[in-house]
Write a protein that holds these residues in place. Structure first.
Motif, PDB file in Angstrom:
ATOM      1  N   GLY A  43      15.862 -13.922  -1.553  1.00 57.94           N
ATOM      2  CA  GLY A  43      14.481 -13.476  -1.704  1.00 57.94           C
ATOM      3  C   GLY A  43      14.185 -12.231  -0.894  1.00 57.94           C
ATOM      4  O   GLY A  43      13.505 -11.310  -1.365  1.00 57.94           O
ATOM      5  N   GLN A  44      14.704 -12.176   0.333  1.00 64.22           N
ATOM      6  CA  GLN A  44      14.504 -10.988   1.175  1.00 64.22           C
ATOM      7  C   GLN A  44      15.159  -9.762   0.561  1.00 64.22           C
ATOM      8  O   GLN A  44      14.600  -8.662   0.609  1.00 64.22           O
ATOM      9  CB  GLN A  44      15.060 -11.249   2.574  1.00 64.22           C
ATOM     10  CG  GLN A  44      14.247 -12.237   3.383  1.00 64.22           C
ATOM     11  CD  GLN A  44      14.920 -12.615   4.699  1.00 64.22           C
ATOM     12  OE1 GLN A  44      16.140 -12.516   4.844  1.00 64.22           O
ATOM     13  NE2 GLN A  44      14.116 -13.064   5.663  1.00 64.22           N
ATOM     14  N   ALA A  45      16.349  -9.935  -0.016  1.00 59.20           N
ATOM     15  CA  ALA A  45      17.034  -8.811  -0.654  1.00 59.20           C
ATOM     16  C   ALA A  45      16.259  -8.327  -1.878  1.00 59.20           C
ATOM     17  O   ALA A  45      16.149  -7.121  -2.121  1.00 59.20           O
ATOM     18  CB  ALA A  45      18.459  -9.215  -1.043  1.00 59.20           C
ATOM     19  N   LYS A  85      17.930  -1.215  -4.632  1.00 61.52           N
ATOM     20  CA  LYS A  85      18.939  -2.132  -4.118  1.00 61.52           C
ATOM     21  C   LYS A  85      18.475  -2.758  -2.812  1.00 61.52           C
ATOM     22  O   LYS A  85      17.684  -2.165  -2.075  1.00 61.52           O
ATOM     23  CB  LYS A  85      20.264  -1.403  -3.895  1.00 61.52           C
ATOM     24  CG  LYS A  85      20.885  -0.847  -5.171  1.00 61.52           C
ATOM     25  CD  LYS A  85      22.208  -0.174  -4.904  1.00 61.52           C
ATOM     26  CE  LYS A  85      22.826   0.345  -6.197  1.00 61.52           C
ATOM     27  NZ  LYS A  85      24.137   0.990  -5.964  1.00 61.52           N
ATOM     28  N   GLY A  86      18.983  -3.959  -2.541  1.00 63.21           N
ATOM     29  CA  GLY A  86      18.679  -4.643  -1.294  1.00 63.21           C
ATOM     30  C   GLY A  86      19.939  -5.232  -0.691  1.00 63.21           C
ATOM     31  O   GLY A  86      20.848  -5.645  -1.421  1.00 63.21           O
ATOM     32  N   ARG A  87      19.986  -5.239   0.627  1.00 66.07           N
ATOM     33  CA  ARG A  87      21.143  -5.805   1.340  1.00 66.07           C
ATOM     34  C   ARG A  87      20.630  -6.525   2.580  1.00 66.07           C
ATOM     35  O   ARG A  87      19.942  -5.938   3.409  1.00 66.07           O
ATOM     36  CB  ARG A  87      22.121  -4.716   1.749  1.00 66.07           C
ATOM     37  CG  ARG A  87      23.413  -5.241   2.387  1.00 66.07           C
ATOM     38  CD  ARG A  87      24.328  -4.073   2.752  1.00 66.07           C
ATOM     39  NE  ARG A  87      25.658  -4.507   3.130  1.00 66.07           N
ATOM     40  CZ  ARG A  87      26.010  -4.895   4.351  1.00 66.07           C
ATOM     41  NH1 ARG A  87      25.093  -4.880   5.338  1.00 66.07           N
ATOM     42  NH2 ARG A  87      27.232  -5.282   4.611  1.00 66.07           N
ATOM     43  N   GLU A 128      23.690  -8.924  -1.491  1.00 66.72           N
ATOM     44  CA  GLU A 128      23.340  -7.609  -2.004  1.00 66.72           C
ATOM     45  C   GLU A 128      22.837  -7.764  -3.433  1.00 66.72           C
ATOM     46  O   GLU A 128      23.407  -8.543  -4.214  1.00 66.72           O
ATOM     47  CB  GLU A 128      24.545  -6.670  -1.974  1.00 66.72           C
ATOM     48  CG  GLU A 128      25.064  -6.385  -0.571  1.00 66.72           C
ATOM     49  CD  GLU A 128      26.295  -5.506  -0.569  1.00 66.72           C
ATOM     50  OE1 GLU A 128      26.216  -4.399  -0.040  1.00 66.72           O
ATOM     51  OE2 GLU A 128      27.329  -5.949  -1.105  1.00 66.72           O
ATOM     52  N   VAL A 129      21.776  -7.036  -3.778  1.00 68.11           N
ATOM     53  CA  VAL A 129      21.241  -7.079  -5.130  1.00 68.11           C
ATOM     54  C   VAL A 129      20.990  -5.662  -5.626  1.00 68.11           C
ATOM     55  O   VAL A 129      20.740  -4.745  -4.843  1.00 68.11           O
ATOM     56  CB  VAL A 129      19.928  -7.892  -5.218  1.00 68.11           C
ATOM     57  CG1 VAL A 129      20.134  -9.321  -4.750  1.00 68.11           C
ATOM     58  CG2 VAL A 129      18.797  -7.230  -4.448  1.00 68.11           C
ATOM     59  N   ASP A 130      21.056  -5.508  -6.934  1.00 70.20           N
ATOM     60  CA  ASP A 130      20.724  -4.258  -7.610  1.00 70.20           C
ATOM     61  C   ASP A 130      19.843  -4.616  -8.794  1.00 70.20           C
ATOM     62  O   ASP A 130      20.314  -5.232  -9.765  1.00 70.20           O
ATOM     63  CB  ASP A 130      21.993  -3.545  -8.070  1.00 70.20           C
ATOM     64  CG  ASP A 130      21.722  -2.199  -8.746  1.00 70.20           C
ATOM     65  OD1 ASP A 130      20.541  -1.873  -8.991  1.00 70.20           O
ATOM     66  OD2 ASP A 130      22.692  -1.474  -9.032  1.00 70.20           O
ATOM     67  N   LEU A 131      18.558  -4.267  -8.701  1.00 63.54           N
ATOM     68  CA  LEU A 131      17.613  -4.624  -9.761  1.00 63.54           C
ATOM     69  C   LEU A 131      17.933  -3.942 -11.082  1.00 63.54           C
ATOM     70  O   LEU A 131      17.534  -4.427 -12.141  1.00 63.54           O
ATOM     71  CB  LEU A 131      16.187  -4.249  -9.344  1.00 63.54           C
ATOM     72  CG  LEU A 131      15.633  -4.875  -8.066  1.00 63.54           C
ATOM     73  CD1 LEU A 131      14.187  -4.446  -7.866  1.00 63.54           C
ATOM     74  CD2 LEU A 131      15.752  -6.388  -8.097  1.00 63.54           C
TER      75      LEU A 131
END
Length: 197
Positions: A75-77, A3-5, A18-21
């Protein structure tokens, strides 16, 4: 948990993404630009990457900062969620048809950002979104996520279909590239032992 935030605040925009691959393609998108919302929703749904994106931007000026900054933050997330990129497929490609249009998107999560863009639009806006910003969105995502990204419209005439085919192709290529390959045993997919350096 991949995950990314990212929170990004400037004098021009305030963004939380926020992302969840390993999601299911759930999304909550609000950029203030309706057509951009629609395209990021398409990206989430067809990549199966969960995306939550909230942008408050200076739309009273124009759409450039909102488009660019939201793509940078997304992109950063994605890069944060990918971390060391261990075990991923790394490469992805998709041919994406939409009625009379056919787009091809090929990418490498290489850590070496580069965009090759072979698409054009014959109208200035889709909804209220300036079509000149579409290439810039892809460029900004590629730069901040560390993607080598090739986008090409093989043929097509309807501007809406061209744009949507590109986003759906990008989504399907990303789905392939971020998926974990159990045969790799968690190894970084590079003979260097790392990506991007």
């Amino acid at each position: 948990m991949r995950k990314g935030r990212i929170e990004r605040k400037t004098k021009e925009t305030s963004i939380l993404v926020e992302v969840d691959l390993d999601g299911t393609g759930d999304y909550a998108i609000s950029t203030g630009i309706g057509f951009l919302d629609h395209m990021v929703e398409q990206f989430s749904r067809h990549s199966l990457i969960d995306v939550s994106l909230k942008v408050d931007g200076d739309l009273h000026v124009d759409q450039h900062h909102t488009t660019e900054d939201s793509a940078i933050a997304l992109g950063q997330a994605l890069a944060q969620a990918l971390s060391e990129k261990a075990g991923i497929g790394r490469y992805g490609e998709a041919h994406s048809p939409m009625d009379e249009t056919l787009a091809r998107v090929v990418l490498d999560i290489s850590g070496r950002p580069y965009l090759v863009w072979k698409a054009r639009f014959t109208q200035e806006k889709l909804g209220e979104w300036d079509t000149e910003l579409i290439e810039h969105w892809f460029h900004s995502v590629a730069q901040s996520a560390g993607l080598t990204l090739h986008c090409q419209v093989l043929y097509g005439s309807n501007n809406h279909h061209i744009c949507e085919a590109l986003y759906k192709g990008f989504a399907r290529a990303m789905r392939q590239a971020v998926e974990l390959d159990t045969r790799k045993g968690g190894a970084v997919p590079s003979t260097k032992g790392q990506l991007g350096g």
